[in-house]
Design an enzyme around this catalytic site. Structure first.
Site, PDB file in Angstrom:
ATOM      1  N   LYS A  83      68.122  66.095  50.275  1.00 48.11           N
ATOM      2  CA  LYS A  83      67.624  65.254  49.127  1.00 48.11           C
ATOM      3  C   LYS A  83      68.431  65.084  47.941  1.00 48.11           C
ATOM      4  CE  LYS A  83      62.812  64.957  50.711  1.00 48.11           C
ATOM      5  NZ  LYS A  83      62.907  63.828  51.352  1.00 48.11           N
ATOM      6  N   LYS A 130      66.418  61.072  61.294  1.00 39.12           N
ATOM      7  CA  LYS A 130      64.923  61.373  61.340  1.00 39.12           C
ATOM      8  C   LYS A 130      64.313  60.276  60.783  1.00 39.12           C
ATOM      9  CE  LYS A 130      62.388  63.729  58.403  1.00 39.12           C
ATOM     10  NZ  LYS A 130      61.394  64.506  57.665  1.00 39.12           N
ATOM     11  N   LYS A 174      59.365  59.115  55.653  1.00 32.04           N
ATOM     12  CA  LYS A 174      58.908  58.044  54.751  1.00 32.04           C
ATOM     13  C   LYS A 174      59.797  57.745  53.633  1.00 32.04           C
ATOM     14  CE  LYS A 174      55.269  61.395  54.040  1.00 32.04           C
ATOM     15  NZ  LYS A 174      55.851  62.395  52.827  1.00 32.04           N
TER      16      LYS A 174
HETATM   17  P1  ATP Z   1      59.940  62.734  53.096  1.00 28.04           P
HETATM   18  O1  ATP Z   1      60.828  61.704  53.493  1.00 28.04           O
HETATM   19  O2  ATP Z   1      59.214  62.432  51.727  1.00 28.04           O
HETATM   20  O3  ATP Z   1      60.470  64.118  52.892  1.00 28.04           O
HETATM   21  P2  ATP Z   1      58.526  63.047  55.507  1.00 28.04           P
HETATM   22  O4  ATP Z   1      58.554  61.737  56.305  1.00 28.04           O
HETATM   23  O5  ATP Z   1      59.755  63.975  56.017  1.00 28.04           O
HETATM   24  O6  ATP Z   1      58.814  62.754  53.833  1.00 28.04           O
HETATM   25  P3  ATP Z   1      56.815  64.914  54.970  1.00 28.04           P
HETATM   26  O7  ATP Z   1      55.608  64.804  54.035  1.00 28.04           O
HETATM   27  O8  ATP Z   1      57.925  66.051  54.651  1.00 28.04           O
HETATM   28  O9  ATP Z   1      57.326  63.757  55.708  1.00 28.04           O
HETATM   29  O10 ATP Z   1      56.225  65.668  56.479  1.00 28.04           O
HETATM   30  C1  ATP Z   1      54.757  65.728  56.649  1.00 28.04           C
HETATM   31  C2  ATP Z   1      54.773  66.381  58.193  1.00 28.04           C
HETATM   32  O11 ATP Z   1      55.365  65.182  58.931  1.00 28.04           O
HETATM   33  C3  ATP Z   1      55.706  67.689  58.144  1.00 28.04           C
HETATM   34  O12 ATP Z   1      54.968  68.486  59.141  1.00 28.04           O
HETATM   35  C4  ATP Z   1      56.843  67.175  58.898  1.00 28.04           C
HETATM   36  O13 ATP Z   1      57.787  68.076  59.642  1.00 28.04           O
HETATM   37  C5  ATP Z   1      56.254  66.101  59.699  1.00 28.04           C
HETATM   38  N1  ATP Z   1      57.261  64.898  59.885  1.00 28.04           N
HETATM   39  C6  ATP Z   1      57.892  64.160  59.181  1.00 28.04           C
HETATM   40  N2  ATP Z   1      58.980  63.363  59.618  1.00 28.04           N
HETATM   41  C7  ATP Z   1      58.862  63.469  61.031  1.00 28.04           C
HETATM   42  C8  ATP Z   1      59.714  62.978  62.099  1.00 28.04           C
HETATM   43  N3  ATP Z   1      60.533  62.095  61.940  1.00 28.04           N
HETATM   44  N4  ATP Z   1      59.369  63.370  63.224  1.00 28.04           N
HETATM   45  C9  ATP Z   1      58.251  64.517  63.458  1.00 28.04           C
HETATM   46  N5  ATP Z   1      57.606  65.122  62.469  1.00 28.04           N
HETATM   47  C10 ATP Z   1      57.592  64.811  61.188  1.00 28.04           C
END
Ligand code: ATP
Ligand code: LTN
Length: 330
Positions: free
Chosen positions: A111, A195, A198
């Site tokens: 980030k 990955k 969001k």
């Molecule tokens: P950001 O992009 O804002 O960091 P994010 O999409 O990575 O957000 P988080 O809020 O960090 O989402 O994650 C919420 C949960 O979803 C966590 O347990 C994280 O490990 C899981 N998660 C996020 N992205 C994935 C993915 N692509 N595949 C599987 N699990 C995921």
């Protein structure tokens, strides 16, 4: 009874990655564990975010939790910002982690690499400390998360060891990250080497996408030009990602999913089946989500959660304050 705790930060619209890696699994713990699931809203402030969006997204996540089968009588569902013990413990535990270990956190490196060095917020750097507090306040034994969060839970484990050793007392319980066997890291559909995330929405399937959009996104997912369907993330990242999605949602392992498609040799046909599998799960989920999305239900769930969570968190906080030598008086 053992405890399970997890949370999602309301930084953007939830994706299929969040659903498969985390959300979908949360209900599995509510019968056999004391289950705590919260919205990590303070964490959402670590990068600039529109206040109106943050508020509505927070409500959305609570409705998603309910739609994913969480029952407020079995699971304590709450907002991080509703329980002030998180911030208070943060002020204490921030002194027990080191700059070196925080600067090695992959999520921070990812980030912050997108920002100008002068504009990297202190909160973004210190984010894992608050996450440790979230876990330790509830003495969670297990922490269900996707692959990317395991490093933060490892940090919490180091902190538990350090703190308990320093004071020679079992103040905190040692937590353990648990991830689904399949689907702990769902990749972007437009670039399956990244990955699905969001806050970086190219190639995402959002949980609020219309069914025809979901179908379209899956049908145009980037794949190789071969025709064989098997799991090989290094050489066939796109097909492997779709196989993961299919097998996670069908509750079968990758080997069995591979068997089902070994004679197909048509990516178009395969994608159609993946799309139908996703829709079969997501469409009813979206309907449930809409039915829970009203102020009365959300407020009721959050008020109950705030009360229950605060009671437990405050108890831990008091114990920590006494341990480190703060003067606690009635
Ligand atoms: P950001 O992009 O804002 O960091 P994010 O999409 O990575 O957000 P988080 O809020 O960090 O989402 O994650 C919420 C949960 O979803 C966590 O347990 C994280 O490990 C899981 N998660 C996020 N992205 C994935 C993915 N692509 N595949 C599987 N699990 C995921
Ligand atoms: N950091 C996590 C969200 C999160 C969390 C937690 C998950 C905050 N505190 C405690 C599990 C336990 C994330 O970015 N997904």
């Amino acid at each position: 009874m053992k405890r399970s705790l997890s949370g999602i930060k309301p930084t953007g619209n939830l994706t299929l990655g969040n659903y498969i890696g985390a959300l979908r699994n949360f209900k599995n713990y509510q019968d056999d564990y004391e289950n705590f699931i919260f919205v990590a809203d303070l964490h959402a402030l670590t990068l600039p975010i529109d206040p109106t969006f943050l508020r509505s997204n927070t409500k959305d996540i609570v409705a998603f939790y309910l739609a994913a089968g969480l029952d407020k009588d079995k699971t304590t569902i709450f907002l991080q910002s509703d329980v002030s013990a998180h911030s208070e413990l943060n002020s204490i535990l921030i002194n027990y982690l080191y700059m070196g270990e925080l600067s090695r956190m992959t999520q921070f490196k990812d980030k912050s690499s997108k920002l100008n060095h002068e504009a990297i917020g202190v909160g973004l750097f210190a984010y894992p400390v608050l996450m440790c507090c979230d876990i330790l306040l509830y003495n969670a034994d297990v922490v269900p998360v996707g692959e990317d969060q395991k490093q933060h839970v490892e940090l919490a484990r180091d902190l538990v060891h350090r703190f308990n050793t320093r004071y020679n007392k079992e103040i905190f319980v040692m937590p353990e990250a648990i991830s689904p066997k399949v689907g702990a890291r769902i990749m972007s559909l437009s670039d399956p080497t990244r990955k699905m995330s969001k806050s970086d929405p190219r190639g995402d399937i959002f949980l609020k996408d219309e069914p025809n959009i979901i179908r379209k996104k899956i049908m145009s997912a980037v794949t190789d030009t071969d025709t064989d369907i098997y799991y090989d993330p290094e050489h066939k990242p796109g097909i492997s990602n779709l196989l993961q999605i299919y097998s996670a949602l069908s509750d079968i392992d990758i080997k069995e999913a591979e068997m089902r498609f070994k004679d197909m040799h048509q990516y178009g046909e395969f994608k159609k089946i993946v799309a139908e599998t996703v829709l079969k799960e997501i469409v009813p989920f979206q309907e449930r989500y809409k039915s829970f999305l009203n102020n009365e239900t959300i407020n009721d769930v959050l008020n109950t959660g705030k009360y229950r969570a605060s009671k437990i968190a405050n108890k831990t906080l008091t114990k920590v304050k006494k341990t480190v030598g703060l003067y606690v008086h009635e």
